[in-house]
Design a protein around this motif. Structure first.
Motif, PDB file in Angstrom:
ATOM      1  N   ASP A   6     -77.930  -8.943  -2.920  1.00 57.66           N
ATOM      2  CA  ASP A   6     -77.641  -9.829  -4.039  1.00 57.66           C
ATOM      3  C   ASP A   6     -76.646  -9.157  -4.985  1.00 57.66           C
ATOM      4  OD1 ASP A   6     -79.560 -11.396  -2.894  1.00 57.66           O
ATOM      5  OD2 ASP A   6     -80.962 -11.304  -4.561  1.00 57.66           O
ATOM      6  N   ALA A   7     -75.915  -9.991  -5.725  1.00 53.72           N
ATOM      7  CA  ALA A   7     -74.968  -9.471  -6.712  1.00 53.72           C
ATOM      8  C   ALA A   7     -74.985 -10.380  -7.929  1.00 53.72           C
ATOM      9  CB  ALA A   7     -73.564  -9.414  -6.126  1.00 53.72           C
ATOM     10  N   ASP A   8     -75.004  -9.774  -9.105  1.00 58.20           N
ATOM     11  CA  ASP A   8     -74.881 -10.519 -10.353  1.00 58.20           C
ATOM     12  C   ASP A   8     -73.433 -10.392 -10.807  1.00 58.20           C
ATOM     13  OD1 ASP A   8     -77.602 -11.333 -10.677  1.00 58.20           O
ATOM     14  OD2 ASP A   8     -78.078  -9.259 -11.157  1.00 58.20           O
ATOM     15  N   VAL A   9     -72.834 -11.533 -11.150  1.00 55.72           N
ATOM     16  CA  VAL A   9     -71.442 -11.515 -11.596  1.00 55.72           C
ATOM     17  C   VAL A   9     -71.313 -12.305 -12.887  1.00 55.72           C
ATOM     18  CG1 VAL A   9     -70.468 -11.212  -9.284  1.00 55.72           C
ATOM     19  CG2 VAL A   9     -70.811 -13.495 -10.178  1.00 55.72           C
ATOM     20  N   THR A  10     -70.314 -11.931 -13.676  1.00 52.67           N
ATOM     21  CA  THR A  10     -70.002 -12.632 -14.913  1.00 52.67           C
ATOM     22  C   THR A  10     -68.676 -13.344 -14.714  1.00 52.67           C
ATOM     23  OG1 THR A  10     -71.153 -10.937 -16.189  1.00 52.67           O
ATOM     24  CG2 THR A  10     -69.648 -12.395 -17.389  1.00 52.67           C
ATOM     25  N   HIS A  16     -73.105 -16.145 -16.393  1.00 55.47           N
ATOM     26  CA  HIS A  16     -73.619 -15.282 -15.332  1.00 55.47           C
ATOM     27  C   HIS A  16     -74.106 -16.116 -14.158  1.00 55.47           C
ATOM     28  CE1 HIS A  16     -73.603 -11.765 -17.943  1.00 55.47           C
ATOM     29  NE2 HIS A  16     -74.068 -12.555 -18.894  1.00 55.47           N
ATOM     30  N   VAL A  17     -73.836 -15.616 -12.957  1.00 53.28           N
ATOM     31  CA  VAL A  17     -74.385 -16.214 -11.743  1.00 53.28           C
ATOM     32  C   VAL A  17     -74.868 -15.098 -10.828  1.00 53.28           C
ATOM     33  CG1 VAL A  17     -72.960 -18.309 -11.821  1.00 53.28           C
ATOM     34  CG2 VAL A  17     -72.154 -16.319 -10.541  1.00 53.28           C
ATOM     35  N   ARG A  18     -75.815 -15.453  -9.987  1.00 52.19           N
ATOM     36  CA  ARG A  18     -76.326 -14.526  -8.980  1.00 52.19           C
ATOM     37  C   ARG A  18     -75.839 -15.010  -7.628  1.00 52.19           C
ATOM     38  NH1 ARG A  18     -80.381 -10.688  -7.334  1.00 52.19           N
ATOM     39  NH2 ARG A  18     -80.094  -9.945  -9.437  1.00 52.19           N
ATOM     40  N   ARG A  20     -76.142 -14.671  -3.527  1.00 52.92           N
ATOM     41  CA  ARG A  20     -77.042 -14.213  -2.472  1.00 52.92           C
ATOM     42  C   ARG A  20     -76.782 -15.030  -1.218  1.00 52.92           C
ATOM     43  NH1 ARG A  20     -80.586 -18.064  -1.321  1.00 52.92           N
ATOM     44  NH2 ARG A  20     -81.665 -19.273  -2.904  1.00 52.92           N
ATOM     45  N   ALA A  74     -74.285 -19.317  -4.909  1.00 51.71           N
ATOM     46  CA  ALA A  74     -74.260 -18.878  -6.309  1.00 51.71           C
ATOM     47  C   ALA A  74     -75.293 -19.685  -7.070  1.00 51.71           C
ATOM     48  CB  ALA A  74     -72.875 -19.092  -6.909  1.00 51.71           C
ATOM     49  N   ASP A  76     -77.228 -20.271 -10.931  1.00 54.35           N
ATOM     50  CA  ASP A  76     -77.121 -20.011 -12.367  1.00 54.35           C
ATOM     51  C   ASP A  76     -78.410 -19.365 -12.868  1.00 54.35           C
ATOM     52  OD1 ASP A  76     -79.004 -22.076 -12.723  1.00 54.35           O
ATOM     53  OD2 ASP A  76     -77.543 -23.481 -13.551  1.00 54.35           O
ATOM     54  N   ASP A  77     -78.482 -19.123 -14.168  1.00 51.62           N
ATOM     55  CA  ASP A  77     -79.649 -18.440 -14.750  1.00 51.62           C
ATOM     56  C   ASP A  77     -80.955 -19.201 -14.571  1.00 51.62           C
ATOM     57  OD1 ASP A  77     -78.195 -16.226 -15.608  1.00 51.62           O
ATOM     58  OD2 ASP A  77     -77.742 -17.113 -17.559  1.00 51.62           O
TER      59      ASP A  77
END
Length: 171
Positions: A6-10, A16-18, A20, A74, A76-77
């Motif tokens: 997984d990766a968190d990106v701004t 922010h989105v994750r 996976r 992707a 969202d929060d």
């Protein structure tokens, strides 16, 4: 995000989105995300009008092997699906994979498509079995064409109403 981590990106504007890997149990996320695409976005993605995704399409979109068919979602929060990028290896073109990217209307133009393609490039490079990613794009899809130009993709050909672009994963 090599190999499914997984990766968190701004994104631009701080959202922010994750990222996976897509999983078979993501079918409801695809149905929900599809509902957040305008008719225009659906047309640009599917090259025609589309009202919904059927069971066969949901199976294809979510039941991927992670080798020949790679899909990165992707979220969202709140855990809603807001985009997906995928590549599928072509049987008739060794080392080439066809790419599709979809981003919900609310997040278009904020860099999520770029992030998804970059992560697909990273995955393809790490896999070692993909040398280039191929994109079929409608000429009216100016946003995707600009994204491809920014990434260094090269225009290959026009085939009827679509354009073919290719991106070297070892650029």
């Amino acid at each position: 995000m090599v190999g499914g981590a997984d990766a968190d990106v701004t994104l631009r504007e701080g959202r922010h989105v994750r990222l996976r890997d897509v999983r078979p149990d993501d079918k409801p996320l695809f149905v929900e995300g599809f509902a957040h695409l305008s008719e225009d976005s659906r047309y640009l993605r599917f090259f025609g009008t589309k009202k919904s995704l059927n069971e066969d399409e949901l199976h294809y979109l979510t039941e991927v092997d992670g080798v020949r068919h790679v899909a990165i979602g992707a979220l969202d929060d709140e855990g809603h699906g807001v985009g997906v990028g995928r590549y599928v290896m072509l049987d008739d073109a060794p080392g080439v994979a066809e790419v599709a990217v979809t981003v919900v209307d609310e997040l278009q133009g904020r860099g999520l498509g770029h992030v998804l393609v970059e992560h697909l490039v990273e995955r393809a490079r790490a896999a070692g079995n993909v040398r280039s990613l191929r994109f079929w794009v409608l000429p009216i899809n100016v946003g995707m064409r600009h994204l491809l130009e920014d990434l260094g993709a090269r225009f290959r050909q026009r085939d009827g109403s679509t354009e073919c672009w290719e991106l070297d994963v070892n650029r």
